[in-house]
Design a protein around this motif. Structure first.
Motif, PDB file in Angstrom:
ATOM      1  N   ALA A 620      28.868  -8.974  29.060  1.00  0.00           N
ATOM      2  CA  ALA A 620      30.295  -9.140  28.800  1.00  0.00           C
ATOM      3  C   ALA A 620      30.973  -7.784  28.620  1.00  0.00           C
ATOM      4  O   ALA A 620      32.113  -7.579  29.080  1.00  0.00           O
ATOM      5  CB  ALA A 620      30.497 -10.011  27.561  1.00  0.00           C
ATOM      6  N   SER A 670      32.688 -13.050  26.985  1.00  0.00           N
ATOM      7  CA  SER A 670      32.506 -12.511  25.640  1.00  0.00           C
ATOM      8  C   SER A 670      32.376 -13.626  24.609  1.00  0.00           C
ATOM      9  O   SER A 670      31.620 -13.498  23.637  1.00  0.00           O
ATOM     10  CB  SER A 670      33.680 -11.604  25.274  1.00  0.00           C
ATOM     11  OG  SER A 670      33.807 -10.546  26.203  1.00  0.00           O
ATOM     12  N   CYS A 712      25.538 -16.069  32.263  1.00  0.00           N
ATOM     13  CA  CYS A 712      26.228 -14.805  32.005  1.00  0.00           C
ATOM     14  C   CYS A 712      25.881 -13.744  33.042  1.00  0.00           C
ATOM     15  O   CYS A 712      26.733 -12.933  33.415  1.00  0.00           O
ATOM     16  CB  CYS A 712      25.901 -14.311  30.595  1.00  0.00           C
ATOM     17  SG  CYS A 712      26.594 -15.358  29.286  1.00  0.00           S
TER      18      CYS A 712
END
Length: 967
Positions: A620, A670, A712
Motif C-alpha cells: 500500500a 491501505s 494486495c
C-alpha cells in the motif's frame, strides 16, 4: 448475519448490587438465577454454603464486600451461578451464541454453557478454586497502560517478582505479585502519571510463582466429574486460542493460575474468524468496555453495559466502533450516553500503524543517511545495500520486540521498500522470514540467541530458502534432506536431486552469511519425519562453508539482488539449529513429533502469516507513493497538444481519472493493509490445525491473511503499473523508483506463497464450507457505504452456488477428484479472488468508522468502491449477480466521485507522500535535464509536503568509501 459471542468475565468484575437490581427488574433473569442457584444447592460439591438465591434474591441482598466476607467459596459460587444464568437469558433473548469467550475464572461458567459439564460440576470447581485461592499469597493491581509499559514498570520496581497477569486492552493491564512489590510498582506508576489501583481480591493469580496452587486446583478438577467435549466453541483468553477436542481441559483451566490472560489477542482471533456481535454474560461492564476498546476498527459490535443489557428492546447499549443504533430513539441514546461516533485512530495511524512517537522519525533518519542509488553492478549495489541495512537495523528494536509489534514490523518493511525496493526485499527475507522463523520455531530461545543478536547488529546476514528450483511455488514438501547423526548430535543436509536445489537470495557480502533452510528431517533410524526449518551457515569471510555450493548469480531484472541456486552436500548443522518447535529427538536419535506431517509442514511455514500480515502495508505504501509521484509529474508536465498547448497534463480528464483513481485505490489498499495488521495478532495455529492443503499449504496456514496477500499484491501491481504508464518514459527510469516498486509488487505474485495457488485453495475451501441460503440483500443506493461489500457478498454467493453445482454434476459421473477440478480451477480461483475482494471491500467502511470525519477520506473510499465495481462489472453481469439496470448510474457516479476527490487532491497528496530525502536519489535538483529523474518534464518534482529535511549528507556516489564494505 451476526455471528455472536457470549463473554464470561473473571473475578475482578462482579457487581453484586447491579445483579440484585437487574434481577428485581427482569423476571426472566430472576427465574434463571433462582433455577441455577437451586441446581447448585442440590449438588453435593459446595459444602455448607448458604444458598446464593436466598441471599441475592431476597429482600435485603448483600453488597459485594459483605458477600466477600462470607464463608470461603460463597463469592465465587455466586459469581459462577450468575454468569451461567445471565448467559441463559442472553441465549433465550437473542439466540444461542456461535462461540463463547472465557476470561480466567469465566472458564468455569463458559464450560458449563458449552455443555462440557453440569451446573453442579462447575459449582464444585468454583468452590474448590476458592479453597485454593484462600491459601494463595499475593495481590493484583489494575494499571492504566499497555502491556509493554506495564512489563517495563514491573521490571523496574517489582524486584523480579511482579508479572503482567492480564492484558485487558491496549490501555489496561493487571499486574500480580507480592503486595509490597506491587506497592513499589504502584508508586512508580503514580510518579509517571499512570493510574494504578489495587484490586479488592485477597489473593494472587496469573503468576508464574503459583505452580503449587495450580497443581492443587488441577487435582480438584480431576477429582470431580470429567470435563466432556464442548458443544459450542470455547475461546480461552489464557490459552490464547480455541479449545480443540484433543485438549486436556482440566490442565488448561488450571493454567489460569500461572499463565496470563490476553484479551486483545483472543478477541483478534475471534474477529478474524468472523464473529461480529459480543455480549457479556454477567452484571459487570468492564469486560464489555475492554472488548470494545480491543475491537475498534473491526466493525464488530459490543452490546450492553451491566444491568441494562438484559431488559429487552429499547435498553441495550452498543460499545465501540460503528456503534450503530440497535434499539430506541436518538433522544434515548443521548440520555443513556451512548457513543454513536467513535474515532479511534488518525489517518497517519491507518497508513503507518500506531507507534511510539519516536519510532517513525528514527526510521526516517536511518533511511535518509544513504540516498538512493541505482547501483546496477553487484560490486556497487551490495556495499550500498549493506550500508542502508546497517543504518536501518540500528534504528529498529531487537527482533523479538519488533516481531511482537505488527505495526512496527510493517512500518519497517514499508519504509524500507519505499526508500529502496531491494532493501525492502532484504527486510522480507532476513527480518520477517529468517528471524521470524528463529523466534517462532526454535526449541529454546537460547539456542539461536547469539544468531538473532548478530543479525540485529548487522554482523550476520541471513535469508530464507524454501523454494526448490524443480518444484516451483507449491511448497507442499521439500526434497532437501536433513539426516540426523546421533553420535555427533547434528544433522547433515543433502540435496538429493537436481530438482531439490534451493533458489533464493544470498548476499554477496564478505562476512558470515546464513539462511533458514526448509528440509525433510530423517532420524537416526532412517525414518522420514516432517518438513522442518534449519538455521544453516552458508558462508563466512573465506567464502562458502564446506558442503555449500553457490551458483553464479542468477539475474532477476525486476528486482536486482544476489540470487543463487544453492546445493548442499554433507553440510553439518548442530542440533540446536534444528528449529524443532515442539518436536524432539531422544538419546537414540529417534524423532518424536506430536503433529501429523501435514500439520508439521503448515507449522513450519506459519512464518508466512507474519509476512502476509505486514506485506500489504508495504504494498500500500508503494502504491500511495507511486500515485503521488505520478500526480507531481502530471502537474509539472506541460502538453504540446494543439487542443491546449502549455496545459499541465493533470488538467486533462483522462489523466485525472487515472491518477485520482490510483490515489483512491491506494487508499483502499491501505485500509486492507491496516486490517491485515490487526489480523496478524490473531493468526494462531489453533483454528488451522488439521486444515487440508490442496495445491499449496498457504490457505491452511491462514485463510484470511493468505487472501489479503494475494489481493494486495495484485492490486499494488495494477496501481503502480498504471502510474508508470501515465508518466511516459520517466516512469521507466530506474532512478525514479517506479520500475523498482512495480518489480517488488510483481515479485509477490509467486513469492511469499503463489497467489494463483492460494486462490485455487481458497475457492475449494469456501466451496466445502458454504451452506445453503439465499444471496444477501444489496442496498439500492450506489453511494451507500455498504453497497459494494454487499454486492461482493452476493457475487461470492453466486459463484459458490455455480461451482457447487458444477462439481456435484461431475462427481456424479464417477470422475476422479482431478477430473472434477481440472476444468474448474479457474472458476475456483475466481471464487477465491471474490472472497479476497469482499474482505477488502468490507475494510473501507470499517476504516472510515474508525477515522475522524473528513471529506477527503470519504471521497477516497467512495471513489475506490465505485472503481472496483466498474472493473468488476463484466463479471457481475455475466454471472447475473447484478442486472444491467442496477449499474445504470455507475458512470455518472464515477464522474462525480472524481470531481469530489479533485477538490481534496493537495490534502491527500500531503498525507500519502513519504519524505523527499528517502525517496529522491542523490542529486535530484529542480530543473534537471530532460530524461533525468528530476522536476523537469521528463522527471518528478521534489517537494514532498511536510517531509523533514535531510540531517546530513552521506558520501557521494563516487567516493571510495561507497565502494567498500565498512569495517
Amino acid at each position: 448475519m451476526p455471528v455472536s459471542v457470549h463473554m464470561f468475565p473473571g473475578q475482578g468484575d462482579f457487581p453484586v448490587q447491579v445483579l440484585s437490581r437487574a434481577a428485581a427488574r427482569d423476571g426472566a433473569l430472576r427465574r434463571a438465577l433462582r433455577a441455577v442457584y437451586e441446581e447448585i444447592d442440590a449438588s453435593a460439591g459446595t459444602g455448607a454454603l448458604p444458598s446464593p438465591a436466598a441471599l441475592l434474591l431476597g429482600a435485603d441482598p448483600p453488597g459485594g464486600r459483605e458477600l466477600a466476607r462470607g464463608p470461603v467459596g460463597l463469592q465465587q459460587v455466586a459469581h459462577y451461578g450468575a454468569a451461567v444464568a445471565w448467559q441463559r437469558v442472553l441465549a433465550g433473548r437473542y439466540g444461542p451464541p456461535d462461540a463463547l469467550l472465557a476470561v480466567s475464572f469465566g472458564e468455569l461458567a463458559a464450560l458449563t454453557a458449552a455443555g462440557a459439564w453440569t451446573v453442579g460440576a462447575g459449582a464444585r470447581a468454583a468452590y474448590g478454586l476458592a479453597g485454593v485461592l484462600a491459601r494463595t499469597p499475593g495481590g493484583l493491581t489494575l494499571i492504566g497502560c499497555g502491556e509493554a509499559r506495564a512489563a517495563e514498570l514491573a521490571a523496574r520496581a517489582g524486584g523480579g517478582r511482579v508479572a503482567v497477569g492480564c492484558v485487558n486492552s491496549p490501555r489496561e493491564c493487571v499486574l500480580g505479585g507480592p503486595p509490597d512489590r506491587l506497592a513499589a510498582v504502584e508508586g512508580l506508576a503514580a510518579a509517571e502519571g499512570l493510574s494504578a489501583v489495587r484490586l479488592h481480591l485477597p489473593f494472587g493469580s496469573h503468576h508464574p510463582e503459583l505452580g503449587r496452587q495450580r497443581g492443587e486446583f488441577e487435582e480438584v478438577l480431576r477429582g470431580g466429574p470429567p470435563i466432556g467435549p464442548t458443544a459450542v466453541p470455547v475461546y480461552s483468553a489464557v490459552a490464547g486460542r480455541r479449545y480443540i477436542p484433543a485438549d486436556d481441559l482440566a490442565a488448561r483451566v488450571a493454567d489460569c493460575l500461572v499463565r496470563p490472560a490476553h484479551l486483545p489477542r483472543i478477541l483478534a482471533l475471534l474477529a478474524a474468524h468472523g464473529h461480529t456481535d459480543y455480549r457479556e454474560a454477567g452484571p459487570g461492564s468492564a469486560l464489555g468496555r475492554n472488548a470494545a476498546d480491543c475491537l475498534r476498527g473491526t466493525g464488530a459490535r459490543v452490546h450492553g453495559t451491566g444491568e441494562e443489557r438484559v431488559h429487552g428492546a429499547g435498553t441495550e447499549r452498543v460499545h465501540g466502533t460503528r456503534a450503530q443504533r440497535v434499539h430506541g430513539t436518538g433522544e434515548e441514546e443521548r440520555e443513556r450516553g451512548q457513543r454513536t461516533v467513535t474515532t479511534d485512530r488518525t489517518l497517519d495511524e491507518l497508513l503507518h500503524g500506531r507507534h511510539h512517537p519516536g519510532r517513525l522519525p528514527r526510521l526516517h533518519r536511518a533511511l535518509a543517511r544513504h540516498p538512493y542509488r541505482v547501483a546496477e553492478a553487484a560490486a556497487e549495489r551490495e556495499p550500498y545495500l549493506y550500508r542502508r541495512l546497517r543504518s536501518l537495523l540500528r534504528a529498529l528494536p531487537a527482533a523479538a520486540d519488533l516481531h511482537a509489534d505488527p505495526d512496527g514490523l510493517a512500518a519497517a518493511l514499508a519504509w524500507a521498500a519505499v526508500a529502496d525496493p531491494r532493501l525492502g526485499m532484504t527486510v522480507v527475507t532476513q527480518s520477517v522470514l529468517g528471524q521470524g522463523s528463529l523466534l517462532r520455531l526454535a526449541g529454546a530461545r537460547k539456542d539461536v540467541g547469539p544468531e538473532l543478536g548478530a543479525v540485529d547488529a548487522g554482523d550476520l546476514r541471513i535469508g530464507y530458502l524454501v523454494t526448490e528450483a524443480g518444484r516451483a511455488s507449491s511448497h507442499l514438501g521439500a526434497g532437501t534432506v536433513a539426516e540426523f547423526r546421533p553420535d555427533r548430535r547434528e544433522f547433515v543436509l543433502r540435496t538429493a536431486e537436481e530438482a531439490d536445489v534451493k533458489f533464493g537470495g544470498v548476499p554477496q557480502y564478505p562476512g558470515p552469511r546464513g539462511a533458514v533452510v526448509i528440509a525433510r528431517a530423517v532420524d537416526a533410524a532412517g525414518r522420514a519425519g516432517g518438513v522442518f526449518a534449519f538455521l544453516v551457515r552458508l558462508a563466512d569471510h573465506d567464502g562458502p562453508r564446506p558442503g555449500v555450493a553457490l551458483s553464479a548469480p542468477v539475474p532477476v531484472g525486476a528486482l536486482p539482488l544476489s540470487y543463487h541456486r544453492v546445493r548442499f552436500d554433507g553440510v553439518r548443522v548442530p542440533e540446536a539449529h534444528w528449529l524443532r518447535d515442539d518436536a524432539d529427538l531422544d538419546a537414540d536419535g529417534h524423532l518424536h513429533d506430536p503433529r501429523t506431517p501435514e500439520d508439521r509442514l503448515r507449522r513450519t511455514l506459519a512464518v508466512g502469516q507474519d509476512l502476509w500480515g505486514v506485506l500489504p502495508t508495504a504494498l500500500a505504501a508503494l502504491a500511495r507513493q507511486s500515485a503521488v509521484l505520478a500526480v507531481r509529474h502530471s502537474r509539472h508536465r506541460e502538453t504540446r497538444a494543439a487542443l491546449a498547448p502549455g496545459t499541465p497534463l493533470l488538467a486533462h480528464r483522462s489523466q485525472q481519472r487515472a491518477l485520482l483513481g490510483a490515489l483512491a485505490d491506494a487508499f483502499a489498499l491501505s485500509c486492507a493493509a491496516a486490517r491485515a495488521r490487526e489480523l496478524l495478532a490473531a493468526a494462531r495455529e489453533s483454528d488451522a490445525a488439521g486444515a487440508e492443503s490442496g495445491f499449496a499449504p498457504w490457505a491452511a496456514v491462514s485463510r484470511p491473511l493468505s487472501a489479503y496477500k494475494a489481493h494486495c499484491a495484485d492490486e499494488a501491481e495494477r496501481i503502480i503499473a498504471e502510474c508508470q504508464r501515465r508518466c511516459g518514459h520517466a516512469g521507466l527510469a530506474d532512478g525514479n523508483r517506479l520500475a523498482g516498486y512495480h518489480g517488488f509488487a510483481r515479485s509477490f505474485d509467486p513469492a511469499g506463497g503463489d497467489s494463483r495457488l492460494i486462490r485455487y485453495d481458497l475457492g475449494r475451501a469456501l466451496l466445502a464450507e458454504a451452506g445453503p441460503g439465499g444471496p444477501p440483500p444489496v442496498p439500492a443506493d450506489l453511494g451507500d457505504p455498504g453497497w459494494w461489500p454487499a454486492v461482493l457478498a452476493r457475487h461470492q454467493h453466486t459463484l459458490t452456488a455455480w461451482l457447487r453445482r458444477a462439481t456435484a454434476e461431475r462427481a456424479r459421473g464417477g470422475a476422479t477428484p482431478f477430473e472434477v477440478w481440472n476444468p474448474l480451477l479457474d472458476r475456483a480461483a475466481e471464487l477465491g479472488a471474490a472472497y479476497a475482494a469482499r474482505l477488502a471491500a468490507e475494510d473501507l467502511p470499517r476504516a472510515l468508522a474508525a477515522l475522524p470525519p473528513d471529506g477527503a477520506t470519504d471521497a477516497l473510499a467512495h471513489l475506490a468502491a465505485l472503481r472496483a465495481a466498474d472493473r468488476t462489472a463484466g463479471a457481475l453481469l455475466r454471472h447475473r449477480t447484478l442486472a444491467p439496470g442496477e449499474l445504470a448510474g455507475l458512470e455518472n457516479a464515477l464522474e462525480r466521485g472524481y470531481d469530489r476527490l479533485l477538490s481534496h487532491l493537495e490534502q491527500v497528496e500531503r498525507a500519502f507522500a513519504f519524505p523527499d530525502d528517502i525517496v529522491l536519489p542523490e542529486g535530484f535538483p529542480e530543473g534537471s535535464p530532460e530524461g533525468s529523474p528530476s522536476s523537469s518534464p521528463g522527471g518528478f518534482p521534489e517537494g514532498s509536503p511536510g517531509g523533514p529535511a535531510r540531517e546530513g549528507r552521506s558520501e557521494g556516489p563516487n567516493t571510495p568509501s561507497e565502494q567498500e564494505f565498512p569495517e
